[in-house]
Write a protein that holds these residues in place. Structure first.
Motif, PDB file in Angstrom:
ATOM      1  N   VAL A 142       1.202  -1.315   0.140  1.00 54.31           N
ATOM      2  CA  VAL A 142      -0.042  -0.006   0.099  1.00 54.31           C
ATOM      3  C   VAL A 142       0.905   1.162   0.495  1.00 54.31           C
ATOM      4  CG1 VAL A 142      -1.659   1.543   1.447  1.00 54.31           C
ATOM      5  CG2 VAL A 142      -1.854  -0.840   1.150  1.00 54.31           C
ATOM      6  N   ASN A 143       0.240   2.131  -0.763  1.00 52.26           N
ATOM      7  CA  ASN A 143       1.603   3.578  -1.117  1.00 52.26           C
ATOM      8  C   ASN A 143       3.122   3.250  -1.433  1.00 52.26           C
ATOM      9  OD1 ASN A 143      -1.131   4.692  -0.719  1.00 52.26           O
ATOM     10  ND2 ASN A 143      -0.112   5.734   1.047  1.00 52.26           N
TER      11      ASN A 143
ATOM     12  N   GLY B 286      -9.092   7.420   2.694  1.00 55.92           N
ATOM     13  CA  GLY B 286      -8.755   8.670   1.928  1.00 55.92           C
ATOM     14  C   GLY B 286      -6.721   8.563   1.576  1.00 55.92           C
ATOM     15  N   GLU B 287      -6.282   7.936   2.291  1.00 53.62           N
ATOM     16  CA  GLU B 287      -4.374   8.713   2.945  1.00 53.62           C
ATOM     17  C   GLU B 287      -4.595   7.004   1.649  1.00 53.62           C
ATOM     18  OE1 GLU B 287      -4.400   9.817   6.968  1.00 53.62           O
ATOM     19  OE2 GLU B 287      -4.330   7.698   6.680  1.00 53.62           O
ATOM     20  N   ILE B 288      -4.876   6.271   0.996  1.00 51.70           N
ATOM     21  CA  ILE B 288      -4.645   5.280   0.005  1.00 51.70           C
ATOM     22  C   ILE B 288      -4.342   5.171  -1.275  1.00 51.70           C
ATOM     23  CG2 ILE B 288      -4.751   2.578  -0.656  1.00 51.70           C
ATOM     24  CD1 ILE B 288      -5.936   2.208   2.248  1.00 51.70           C
ATOM     25  N   ASN B 289      -3.005   5.770  -1.752  1.00 51.45           N
ATOM     26  CA  ASN B 289      -2.961   5.794  -3.343  1.00 51.45           C
ATOM     27  C   ASN B 289      -2.826   4.976  -3.888  1.00 51.45           C
ATOM     28  OD1 ASN B 289      -2.764   8.590  -2.814  1.00 51.45           O
ATOM     29  ND2 ASN B 289      -0.917   8.252  -1.850  1.00 51.45           N
ATOM     30  N   SER B 290      -2.227   3.931  -3.267  1.00 54.15           N
ATOM     31  CA  SER B 290      -2.301   2.933  -4.306  1.00 54.15           C
ATOM     32  C   SER B 290      -1.939   1.249  -3.936  1.00 54.15           C
ATOM     33  CB  SER B 290      -0.719   2.760  -5.335  1.00 54.15           C
ATOM     34  OG  SER B 290       0.222   2.829  -3.754  1.00 54.15           O
TER      35      SER B 290
END
Length: 102
Positions: free
Chosen positions: A46-47, A73-77
């Protein structure tokens, strides 16, 4: 109303869960085909940070759950990294991912 102010019963402590606090569960719905008796292995990042790994030890789809302290909402990938691809004789080890649920 000139009566006494209402009293509030204390809130009972909630039972601990694997999703307490700010943790977010990421579910990888996957299955694999083994080669040489070994099923597909994968890492979940994750990220860019590894949060867990598993063997997809079934020919039938099943959920693999991983927790991260990040809020959704803090997870980008989210990356599923298949790291033991191989062939053994006529057997081909493959990983199948139906979905990733955050």
């Amino acid at each position: 109303g000139s009566g006494t102010p209402p009293t509030h019963a204390p809130t009972p402590a909630s039972a601990p869960t694997s999703n307490e606090g700010n943790n977010t569960t990421i579910t990888v719905n996957a299955w694999s085909t083994p080669a040489g008796g070994v099923y597909a292995h994968f890492n979940v990042l994750v990220n860019g940070i590894k949060i867990g790994d598993a063997f997809a030890d079934s020919r039938n789809e099943k959920p693999f759950r991983f927790n991260t302290r990040l809020k959704p909402g803090e997870i980008n990938s989210v990356i599923v990294h298949f790291d033991n691809n191989g062939v053994h004789g006529r057997e081909d080890r493959d990983l199948y991912v139906r979905s990733i649920v955050v």
